[in-house]
Write a protein that holds these residues in place. Structure first.
Motif, mmCIF file in Angstrom:
data_model
loop_
_atom_site.group_PDB
_atom_site.id
_atom_site.type_symbol
_atom_site.label_atom_id
_atom_site.label_comp_id
_atom_site.label_asym_id
_atom_site.label_seq_id
_atom_site.Cartn_x
_atom_site.Cartn_y
_atom_site.Cartn_z
ATOM 1 N N LYS A 48 93.058 -65.337 -83.123
ATOM 2 C CA LYS A 48 93.373 -66.048 -81.884
ATOM 3 C C LYS A 48 92.133 -66.839 -81.462
ATOM 4 C CE LYS A 48 97.509 -64.201 -80.769
ATOM 5 N NZ LYS A 48 97.657 -63.066 -79.832
ATOM 6 N N GLU A 49 92.343 -67.998 -80.871
ATOM 7 C CA GLU A 49 91.227 -68.838 -80.433
ATOM 8 C C GLU A 49 91.425 -69.303 -79.009
ATOM 9 O OE1 GLU A 49 90.889 -71.429 -84.374
ATOM 10 O OE2 GLU A 49 89.260 -71.862 -82.987
ATOM 11 N N LYS A 50 90.297 -69.438 -78.318
ATOM 12 C CA LYS A 50 90.314 -69.977 -76.973
ATOM 13 C C LYS A 50 88.953 -70.593 -76.702
ATOM 14 C CE LYS A 50 90.897 -68.543 -72.125
ATOM 15 N NZ LYS A 50 91.148 -67.380 -71.241
ATOM 16 N N GLU A 51 88.926 -71.905 -76.618
ATOM 17 C CA GLU A 51 87.680 -72.641 -76.395
ATOM 18 C C GLU A 51 86.658 -72.246 -77.455
ATOM 19 O OE1 GLU A 51 88.332 -73.195 -71.574
ATOM 20 O OE2 GLU A 51 86.613 -72.078 -72.305
ATOM 21 N N ARG A 52 85.526 -71.665 -77.057
ATOM 22 C CA ARG A 52 84.458 -71.343 -78.010
ATOM 23 C C ARG A 52 84.627 -69.955 -78.636
ATOM 24 N NH1 ARG A 52 82.633 -73.870 -73.745
ATOM 25 N NH2 ARG A 52 82.127 -71.957 -72.592
ATOM 26 N N LEU A 53 85.675 -69.262 -78.294
ATOM 27 C CA LEU A 53 85.882 -67.892 -78.752
ATOM 28 C C LEU A 53 87.000 -67.818 -79.792
ATOM 29 C CD1 LEU A 53 85.766 -65.991 -75.333
ATOM 30 C CD2 LEU A 53 83.896 -66.321 -76.958
ATOM 31 N N LYS A 54 86.770 -66.971 -80.789
ATOM 32 C CA LYS A 54 87.791 -66.717 -81.797
ATOM 33 C C LYS A 54 87.760 -65.237 -82.142
ATOM 34 C CE LYS A 54 88.826 -67.841 -86.616
ATOM 35 N NZ LYS A 54 88.443 -68.735 -87.740
ATOM 36 N N ALA A 55 88.912 -64.608 -82.057
ATOM 37 C CA ALA A 55 89.009 -63.176 -82.352
ATOM 38 C C ALA A 55 89.777 -62.982 -83.644
ATOM 39 C CB ALA A 55 89.705 -62.446 -81.212
ATOM 40 N N THR A 56 89.270 -62.066 -84.477
ATOM 41 C CA THR A 56 89.927 -61.736 -85.735
ATOM 42 C C THR A 56 90.096 -60.233 -85.845
ATOM 43 O OG1 THR A 56 87.832 -61.609 -86.935
ATOM 44 C CG2 THR A 56 88.921 -63.768 -86.851
ATOM 45 N N LEU A 57 91.027 -59.815 -86.705
ATOM 46 C CA LEU A 57 91.336 -58.387 -86.830
ATOM 47 C C LEU A 57 91.520 -58.004 -88.291
ATOM 48 C CD1 LEU A 57 92.076 -55.705 -85.372
ATOM 49 C CD2 LEU A 57 94.467 -56.482 -85.450
ATOM 50 N N THR A 58 90.883 -56.886 -88.688
ATOM 51 C CA THR A 58 91.135 -56.264 -89.977
ATOM 52 C C THR A 58 91.708 -54.875 -89.711
ATOM 53 O OG1 THR A 58 89.020 -55.118 -90.246
ATOM 54 C CG2 THR A 58 89.087 -57.465 -90.850
ATOM 55 N N LYS A 59 91.869 -54.092 -90.755
ATOM 56 C CA LYS A 59 92.457 -52.762 -90.570
ATOM 57 C C LYS A 59 91.502 -51.783 -89.893
ATOM 58 C CE LYS A 59 95.900 -52.927 -94.235
ATOM 59 N NZ LYS A 59 96.427 -52.292 -95.484
ATOM 60 N N LYS A 60 90.213 -52.118 -89.856
ATOM 61 C CA LYS A 60 89.251 -51.187 -89.289
ATOM 62 C C LYS A 60 88.413 -51.770 -88.163
ATOM 63 C CE LYS A 60 90.093 -47.628 -91.917
ATOM 64 N NZ LYS A 60 90.678 -46.403 -91.335
ATOM 65 N N GLU A 61 88.436 -53.098 -88.013
ATOM 66 C CA GLU A 61 87.560 -53.694 -87.017
ATOM 67 C C GLU A 61 88.054 -55.059 -86.570
ATOM 68 O OE1 GLU A 61 83.685 -53.942 -88.825
ATOM 69 O OE2 GLU A 61 84.462 -54.954 -90.596
ATOM 70 N N LEU A 98 91.216 -61.719 -72.496
ATOM 71 C CA LEU A 98 90.969 -62.843 -73.394
ATOM 72 C C LEU A 98 92.030 -62.945 -74.490
ATOM 73 C CD1 LEU A 98 87.095 -62.472 -73.932
ATOM 74 C CD2 LEU A 98 88.276 -64.199 -72.539
ATOM 75 N N PHE A 99 92.149 -61.889 -75.306
ATOM 76 C CA PHE A 99 93.025 -61.942 -76.484
ATOM 77 C C PHE A 99 93.708 -60.600 -76.721
ATOM 78 C CE2 PHE A 99 91.355 -65.926 -77.809
ATOM 79 C CZ PHE A 99 89.975 -65.880 -77.742
ATOM 80 N N THR A 100 94.861 -60.665 -77.367
ATOM 81 C CA THR A 100 95.506 -59.502 -77.961
ATOM 82 C C THR A 100 95.730 -59.788 -79.434
ATOM 83 O OG1 THR A 100 96.741 -59.119 -75.928
ATOM 84 C CG2 THR A 100 97.398 -57.875 -77.857
ATOM 85 N N LEU A 101 95.404 -58.820 -80.291
ATOM 86 C CA LEU A 101 95.661 -58.910 -81.731
ATOM 87 C C LEU A 101 96.500 -57.706 -82.118
ATOM 88 C CD1 LEU A 101 92.005 -59.795 -82.766
ATOM 89 C CD2 LEU A 101 93.936 -61.389 -82.684
ATOM 90 N N TYR A 102 97.501 -57.924 -82.962
ATOM 91 C CA TYR A 102 98.426 -56.842 -83.278
ATOM 92 C C TYR A 102 98.372 -56.382 -84.732
ATOM 93 C CZ TYR A 102 100.597 -57.720 -78.744
ATOM 94 O OH TYR A 102 100.830 -57.870 -77.401
#
Lengths: 113, 111
Positions: B57-70, B47-51
């Motif tokens: 990152k978003e795709k249709e109904r999904l959105k991924a987010t990233l912090t330093k711990k989660e 689905l996604f890669t976060l660095y």
């Protein structure tokens, strides 16, 4: 991303026998990995298949039980040796190039009776 | 101690009911966090890669987010076809190329 063809998709085997699972990628990849996924569980890495050299095994997995070959950059095999019912699981191969995402085959569902 | 912990283990939603899945990690020198979807009897689907922290990152109904711990996977107005197990994986620093997976969140969306 590339496509991995994995076979067989499923098999039922007698205890004490061995099964070889094959993975063919439709393009060259730097890394190939083998995972085990037990029912309702996540993926556990068995080993990294290295092209032209011995695989790198994770803790708890040994070459005698899970010999791996990787003769080129598009193909790898995993053998599950001297099987017992505890080896019943889904086995997945994965490919990756650099820091890009890993992609997976459809898995081999193994049942040992 | 698990390096990747996902919560909840299972989540039931009504169609249209938005929610979030959580993936917390303890690896040092994160080189990448990956989200996958897995349907029964199939291999995981990327689905996604976060660095880096703050990335989304978003795709249709999904959105991924990233912090330093989660990381969070937000699902907006889900549909029954979003039902699947969602897996989170991390690649730690130090030159390792392998991914370490969490146990996943099984999402069921009822019509």
């Amino acid at each position: 991303s590339a496509v991995i063809s994995q076979k067989p998709s499923r098999d039922i085997c007698q205890r004490g026998t061995s099964l070889t699972i094959q993975c063919q990628v439709d393009s060259q990849v730097t890394m190939m990995f083998w995972y085990r996924q037990q029912p309702g569980q996540s993926l556990t890495l068995i080993a990294t298949a290295n092209q032209g050299s011995e695989a790198t095994y994770e803790s708890g997995f040994v070459i005698d039980k899970f010999p791996i070959s990787r003769p080129n950059l598009t193909f790898s095999t995993l053998t599950v040796s001297n099987m017992s019912p505890e080896d019943s699981s889904i086995y997945l191969c994965s490919g990756r190039t650099g820091n890009t995402e890993a992609f997976f085959g459809q898995g081999t569902r193994l049942t040992v009776v | 101690e698990d390096q990747v912990t996902q919560s909840p283990e299972a989540l039931r939603l009504q169609e249209g009911e938005s929610s979030s899945l959580n993936c917390s990690y303890t690896v040092s020198g994160l080189r990448g966090l990956f989200w996958y979807r897995q349907d029964p009897g199939k291999g995981p689907e990327f689905l996604f890669t976060l660095y880096s922290a703050g990335e989304e990152k978003e795709k249709e109904r999904l959105k991924a987010t990233l912090t330093k711990k989660e990381s969070f996977l937000h699902i907006t107005a889900p549909k029954p076809e979003d039902s699947a197990t969602y897996l989170c994986a991390v690649q730690e620093g130090g030159g390792s190329e392998k991914l370490v997976f969490g146990k996943g969140t099984k999402l069921t969306v009822n019509p």
